[in-house]
Scaffold this active site. Structure first.
Site, mmCIF file in Angstrom:
data_model
loop_
_atom_site.group_PDB
_atom_site.id
_atom_site.type_symbol
_atom_site.label_atom_id
_atom_site.label_comp_id
_atom_site.label_asym_id
_atom_site.label_seq_id
_atom_site.Cartn_x
_atom_site.Cartn_y
_atom_site.Cartn_z
ATOM 1 N N ASP A 142 9.448 2.768 -1.046
ATOM 2 C CA ASP A 142 8.445 3.457 -0.225
ATOM 3 C C ASP A 142 8.777 3.147 1.246
ATOM 4 O O ASP A 142 8.412 2.099 1.767
ATOM 5 C CB ASP A 142 7.041 2.981 -0.589
ATOM 6 C CG ASP A 142 5.992 3.635 0.309
ATOM 7 O OD1 ASP A 142 4.788 3.463 0.031
ATOM 8 O OD2 ASP A 142 6.378 4.292 1.300
ATOM 9 N N TYR A 173 0.866 -1.180 0.000
ATOM 10 C CA TYR A 173 0.000 0.000 0.000
ATOM 11 C C TYR A 173 0.904 1.231 0.000
ATOM 12 O O TYR A 173 1.823 1.331 0.809
ATOM 13 C CB TYR A 173 -0.884 0.003 1.246
ATOM 14 C CG TYR A 173 -1.769 1.233 1.380
ATOM 15 C CD1 TYR A 173 -1.471 2.217 2.320
ATOM 16 C CD2 TYR A 173 -2.881 1.405 0.560
ATOM 17 C CE1 TYR A 173 -2.281 3.351 2.444
ATOM 18 C CE2 TYR A 173 -3.686 2.531 0.683
ATOM 19 C CZ TYR A 173 -3.380 3.495 1.627
ATOM 20 O OH TYR A 173 -4.176 4.619 1.742
ATOM 21 N N LYS A 216 5.263 9.709 8.155
ATOM 22 C CA LYS A 216 5.057 9.186 9.509
ATOM 23 C C LYS A 216 6.070 9.727 10.532
ATOM 24 O O LYS A 216 5.940 10.840 11.014
ATOM 25 C CB LYS A 216 4.998 7.654 9.461
ATOM 26 C CG LYS A 216 3.777 7.146 8.648
ATOM 27 C CD LYS A 216 3.684 5.656 8.626
ATOM 28 C CE LYS A 216 2.645 5.197 7.623
ATOM 29 N NZ LYS A 216 1.292 5.071 8.177
HETATM 30 P P1 KE4 Z 1 -0.512 8.550 4.158
HETATM 31 O O1 KE4 Z 1 -1.066 9.200 2.913
HETATM 32 O O2 KE4 Z 1 -1.574 7.750 4.897
HETATM 33 O O3 KE4 Z 1 0.236 9.530 5.068
HETATM 34 O O4 KE4 Z 1 0.606 7.496 3.710
HETATM 35 C C1 KE4 Z 1 0.274 6.502 2.789
HETATM 36 C C2 KE4 Z 1 1.263 5.355 2.930
HETATM 37 C C3 KE4 Z 1 2.271 5.228 2.007
HETATM 38 N N1 KE4 Z 1 3.187 4.235 2.090
HETATM 39 C C4 KE4 Z 1 3.134 3.326 3.102
HETATM 40 C C5 KE4 Z 1 4.159 2.243 3.163
HETATM 41 C C6 KE4 Z 1 2.129 3.416 4.090
HETATM 42 O O5 KE4 Z 1 2.081 2.499 5.090
HETATM 43 C C7 KE4 Z 1 1.167 4.447 4.016
HETATM 44 C C8 KE4 Z 1 0.024 4.577 5.009
HETATM 45 N N2 KE4 Z 1 -0.078 3.545 5.972
HETATM 46 C C9 KE4 Z 1 -1.403 3.293 6.510
HETATM 47 C C10 KE4 Z 1 -1.277 2.174 7.531
HETATM 48 N N3 KE4 Z 1 -1.152 0.908 6.944
HETATM 49 C C11 KE4 Z 1 -2.015 4.520 7.096
HETATM 50 C C12 KE4 Z 1 -3.236 4.253 7.940
HETATM 51 C C13 KE4 Z 1 -4.488 4.771 7.303
HETATM 52 O O6 KE4 Z 1 -4.643 4.600 6.060
HETATM 53 O O7 KE4 Z 1 -5.331 5.320 8.054
#
Ligand code: KE4
Length: 411
Positions: free
Chosen positions: A223, A128, A251
């Site tokens: 990523d 993801y 993060k």
């Molecule tokens: P954000 O757009 O949520 O800040 O980041 C996206 C993203 C990109 N790359 C990786 C490896 C990530 O894990 C994420 C976001 N992680 C999720 C948790 N698995 C965020 C939680 C959510 O979607 O509320």
């Protein structure tokens, strides 16, 4: 608010029940709106590596607040953040700050396409990378949790430009390159996957991906939104000694406030506006409050590396879970690296999306609710990584291990 949430995975859809509301957070615990204290293994999905609401991060935000909340101009805070990122990630000569991991990965693939003049992107099933159209294909995390790893609203023509391969399958990668000579702009992956639950690459897999992308003239995009500064200050690329062409971060670098970043070699990054033809922008990019929080979080990682401590805490949890499962004769996998890990209720070693799906999500739901009722909050999905922080040391981790042990025994 659709589903009562502002991000789908928070809705407890795959574990059942209704989510609690958090009133405050401090250290390893969340305090719910109805006054319960929960030991938190989500850590706001990764950022809270120092525990929630750390006094030094709070003080840094308060100090920055004296100067205002947003300038919309270059500012000293973003310069210091850029210097910290470049220092800890030798593969990053130049970096662009943005506001989320989604923005970072969306921009990184646009940059790969602009730099190579090619259109196709390779991603891996279960990874993801946020919710941009080109990447919301066979995605993990919430997209997988809800059982539809693709999304409505993504035009077929977009999806056609994204090739989805199985992780840990060098042959599939080679075949994709052979079938698309000169057409693949980039390969994006979570080098250690956190969005199908936690999955590590087989030995030799990451070097293979590096060689195959270099040979094909495609950019390798790590990523590290989740793993950057969490598994090591220089992320997985430091642990595995791989040099990607572009890296995405988020993060931890925001210290709990909205921050994303992407960076790489200057010859690639200089294709970005205003220098080059690849456009990317953001009203609040480099926001001084978010920078102050992130700079403090990174400075704390520079002053004292917590990674051995975090690894030991995670091993304590995984050890307790595996011992309880063995005593009960319950099949359990507990892959872990540093402060990232997950529990898969399956006899099958989990090494990709397909094997992750053999995990008993219903059993996980029962386990989740046993732990929640006992005051331990796990990620509300069988397909998420667990996180812990330096604040989990001591009473919190001991209590959590007790509850997790009892939870497994109750299944
Ligand atoms: P954000 O757009 O949520 O800040 O980041 C996206 C993203 C990109 N790359 C990786 C490896 C990530 O894990 C994420 C976001 N992680 C999720 C948790 N698995 C965020 C939680 C959510 O979607 O509320």
């Amino acid at each position: 608010m659709p589903g009562g949430v502002n991000s789908p995975v928070r809705a407890f859809r795959s574990v059942g029940g209704a989510p609690f509301f958090t009133r405050s957070a401090r250290g390893a615990t969340l305090t719910t709106a109805d006054g319960r204290e929960l030991i938190d293994f989500v850590c706001t999905w990764g950022p809270a590596i120092h525990g929630h609401n750390h006094p030094r991060i709070r003080a840094a935000i308060a100090a920055a607040l004296e100067n205002g909340t947003s300038f919309g101009t270059p500012n000293p805070y973003e310069v210091e953040m850029a210097e910290l990122i470049v220092r800890f990630f030798p593969s990053i000569q130049k970096v662009r700050l943005c506001n989320s991991g989604t923005e970072a990965t969306m921009a990184a693939i646009r940059l790969a396409r602009g730099f190579t003049g090619r259109d196709k992107i390779i991603k891996f099933a279960g990874c993801y990378h946020g919710h941009s159209d080109s990447l919301l294909i066979k995605a993990g995390s919430g997209a997988l949790t809800h059982g539809h790893p693709d999304s409505a609203g993504v035009p077929a023509v977009f999806a056609q430009e994204t090739i989805v391969l199985p992780f840990n399958d060098p042959g599939a990668l080679d075949a994709a390159f052979a079938a698309n000579p000169g057409r693949i702009a980039g390969v994006i992956l979570e080098p250690y996957i956190g969005n199908v639950g936690f999955i590590k690459p087989d030995a030799g897999y990451l070097p293979h991906v590096r060689e195959a992308t270099a040979r094909a003239g495609a950019l390798l995009i790590f990523d590290e939104v989740m793993t950057g500064f969490r598994l090591a200050r220089g992320g997985v690329q430091e642990l595995e000694r791989i040099v990607p062409d572009l890296t995405c971060l988020g993060k931890v670098i925001g210290g709990g406030l909205p921050v994303g970043a992407f960076g790489g070699r200057a010859e690639i990054m200089d294709r970005l506006a205003p220098l080059g033809p690849v456009y990317q922008a953001g009203t609040l990019s480099g926001n001084p409050l978010a920078m102050a929080a992130g700079i403090t979080a990174l400075r704390m990682l520079d002053e004292a590396e917590p990674y051995a401590q975090l690894d030991a805490l995670a091993r304590q949890v995984c050890g307790a879970a595996l011992a309880a499962a063995r005593a009960k004769g319950l099949p359990l996998q507990a892959p872990q690296a540093g402060s990232m890990f997950s529990l898969f209720f399956t006899p099958t070693p989990v090494r990709d999306y397909a094997s992750a799906l053999t995990s008993d999500a219903k059993l996980f739901g029962r386990f989740f609710h046993f732990c929640l009722a006992a005051g331990v909050y796990l990620p509300p999905s069988a397909y998420e990584a667990w996180f812990l922080s330096t604040a989990h040391e001591g009473a919190a981790i001991d209590r959590a291990c007790e509850v997790i042990t009892q939870g497994i025994k109750s299944l």
